[in-house]
Write an enzyme that holds these catalytic residues in place. Structure first.
Site, PDB file in Angstrom:
ATOM      1  N   GLU A  88       4.262  -7.894   2.821  1.00 54.09           N
ATOM      2  CA  GLU A  88       4.580  -8.802   3.924  1.00 54.09           C
ATOM      3  C   GLU A  88       4.180  -8.192   5.266  1.00 54.09           C
ATOM      4  OE1 GLU A  88       6.453  -7.838   1.412  1.00 54.09           O
ATOM      5  OE2 GLU A  88       8.107  -9.193   0.999  1.00 54.09           O
ATOM      6  N   VAL A 102       0.871  -1.182   0.000  1.00 57.17           N
ATOM      7  CA  VAL A 102       0.000   0.000   0.000  1.00 57.17           C
ATOM      8  C   VAL A 102       0.903   1.226   0.000  1.00 57.17           C
ATOM      9  CG1 VAL A 102      -1.878   1.216   1.164  1.00 57.17           C
ATOM     10  CG2 VAL A 102      -1.719  -1.284   1.357  1.00 57.17           C
ATOM     11  N   GLU A 103       0.935   1.912  -1.142  1.00 61.44           N
ATOM     12  CA  GLU A 103       1.831   3.060  -1.269  1.00 61.44           C
ATOM     13  C   GLU A 103       1.101   4.355  -0.906  1.00 61.44           C
ATOM     14  OE1 GLU A 103       3.485   2.643  -5.199  1.00 61.44           O
ATOM     15  OE2 GLU A 103       4.692   0.915  -4.577  1.00 61.44           O
ATOM     16  N   ASN A 104       1.867   5.452  -0.898  1.00 62.54           N
ATOM     17  CA  ASN A 104       1.319   6.740  -0.489  1.00 62.54           C
ATOM     18  C   ASN A 104       2.020   7.847  -1.270  1.00 62.54           C
ATOM     19  OD1 ASN A 104       1.097   9.229   1.444  1.00 62.54           O
ATOM     20  ND2 ASN A 104      -0.365   7.738   2.216  1.00 62.54           N
ATOM     21  N   ALA A 105       1.304   8.934  -1.504  1.00 62.99           N
ATOM     22  CA  ALA A 105       1.894  10.086  -2.200  1.00 62.99           C
ATOM     23  C   ALA A 105       3.105  10.600  -1.424  1.00 62.99           C
ATOM     24  CB  ALA A 105       0.859  11.187  -2.363  1.00 62.99           C
TER      25      ALA A 105
HETATM   26  N1  THU Z   1       7.463  -4.447  -2.027  1.00 62.75           N
HETATM   27  C1  THU Z   1       6.759  -5.332  -1.276  1.00 62.75           C
HETATM   28  O1  THU Z   1       5.601  -5.114  -0.946  1.00 62.75           O
HETATM   29  N2  THU Z   1       7.386  -6.461  -0.894  1.00 62.75           N
HETATM   30  C2  THU Z   1       8.616  -6.837  -1.290  1.00 62.75           C
HETATM   31  O2  THU Z   1       9.068  -7.929  -0.936  1.00 62.75           O
HETATM   32  C3  THU Z   1       9.422  -5.941  -2.115  1.00 62.75           C
HETATM   33  C4  THU Z   1       8.834  -4.613  -2.403  1.00 62.75           C
HETATM   34  C5  THU Z   1       6.772  -3.230  -2.483  1.00 62.75           C
HETATM   35  C6  THU Z   1       7.127  -1.969  -1.788  1.00 62.75           C
HETATM   36  C7  THU Z   1       6.747  -0.941  -2.841  1.00 62.75           C
HETATM   37  O3  THU Z   1       5.365  -0.681  -2.747  1.00 62.75           O
HETATM   38  C8  THU Z   1       7.006  -1.652  -4.148  1.00 62.75           C
HETATM   39  O4  THU Z   1       7.039  -3.022  -3.849  1.00 62.75           O
HETATM   40  C9  THU Z   1       8.298  -1.241  -4.823  1.00 62.75           C
HETATM   41  O5  THU Z   1       9.347  -1.309  -3.932  1.00 62.75           O
END
Ligand code: THU
Length: 218
Positions: free
Chosen positions: A124, A112-115
């Site tokens: 995970e 879940v990303e954010n601005a």
């Molecule tokens: N990301 C994960 O959710 N798990 C991983 O094992 C590697 C990276 C996500 C973080 C970010 O939203 C995107 O992948 C790029 O780094």
């Protein structure tokens, strides 16, 4: 690890179980081709991927088996389903995770990303935090899925440390998009780690009055 395998139940992603036609595949031990069907528990794909050769090399000498094959499949499928919910408008890198608890529940999560970029959270940790917040902290395995075709998705350092908080002897299944996987324990992914037990050691240490810490010259 090494406990008997309970029946698996979905937690937090109930619609995901048993609905996907996607077949998990492992790499054929002789020819290198992939074929549909259950992947053996804690057995590793022998991938020809060059970019992940370190993981691939390690994959050849791992004897441990803990999860039932059908449980592995179920967990991997749940992680793949969870990936569909990924909110990743900035990285365009969807990730799904599925966490198996000691009593057979599966908690899934996505990134879940954010601005405000630094506030993003990995799949995970989403899964782990969901489980913890529901009162579960005994973990057997976590599966991770991404869209990477030639590489096994590998958890970041922060996620490894969060996994380690809940023990070092549980399994991390890292997959490729075709469903092949490698599996490592948390201990293998984060050797010589710092954890809750280390904080406890400080509390148990016999106080030595007058003895100050002196830096050692090497
Ligand atoms: N990301 C994960 O959710 N798990 C991983 O094992 C590697 C990276 C996500 C973080 C970010 O939203 C995107 O992948 C790029 O780094």
């Amino acid at each position: 690890m090494g406990r008997s395998s309970p029946g698996l139940q979905a937690a937090g992603h109930p619609a995901s179980l048993g609905t996907s036609a996607w077949a998990w595949r492992r790499t054929h031990p002789r020819g290198g081709a992939t074929f549909p069907g259950p992947a053996p528990a804690l057995c590793q794909a022998r991938s020809r991927s060059r970019s992940n050769s370190r993981l691939d090399n390690m994959a050849h000498d791992r004897p441990s088996c803990t999860l039932e094959p059908e449980h592995v499949q179920r967990l991997l499928l749940s992680s793949r389903e969870a990936k569909k919910s990924a909110y990743c408008p900035y990285s365009h890198f969807p990730v799904g995770a599925a966490l198996l608890t000691g009593n057979g529940l599966i908690f899934s999560g996505c990134n879940v990303e954010n601005a405000c970029y630094s506030l993003g959270i990995c799949a995970e940790r989403t899964a782990i935090h969901k489980a913890i917040s529901e009162g579960h902290k005994d973990f057997r395995a976590i599966a991770i899925s991404s869209d990477l075709q030639d590489d096994f998705i590998s958890p970041c350092g922060a996620c490894r440390q969060v996994m380690r908080e809940f023990g070092t002897d549980w399994a991390v299944y890292m997959t490729k998009a075709d469903g092949s996987y490698v599996v490592r324990t948390v201990q293998e992914l984060l050797p010589a780690s710092f954890g809750p037990e280390d904080l406890q050691k400080m509390a148990e240490q016999v106080p030595q009055p007058g003895r100050a810490w002196v830096p050692t010259r090497v």
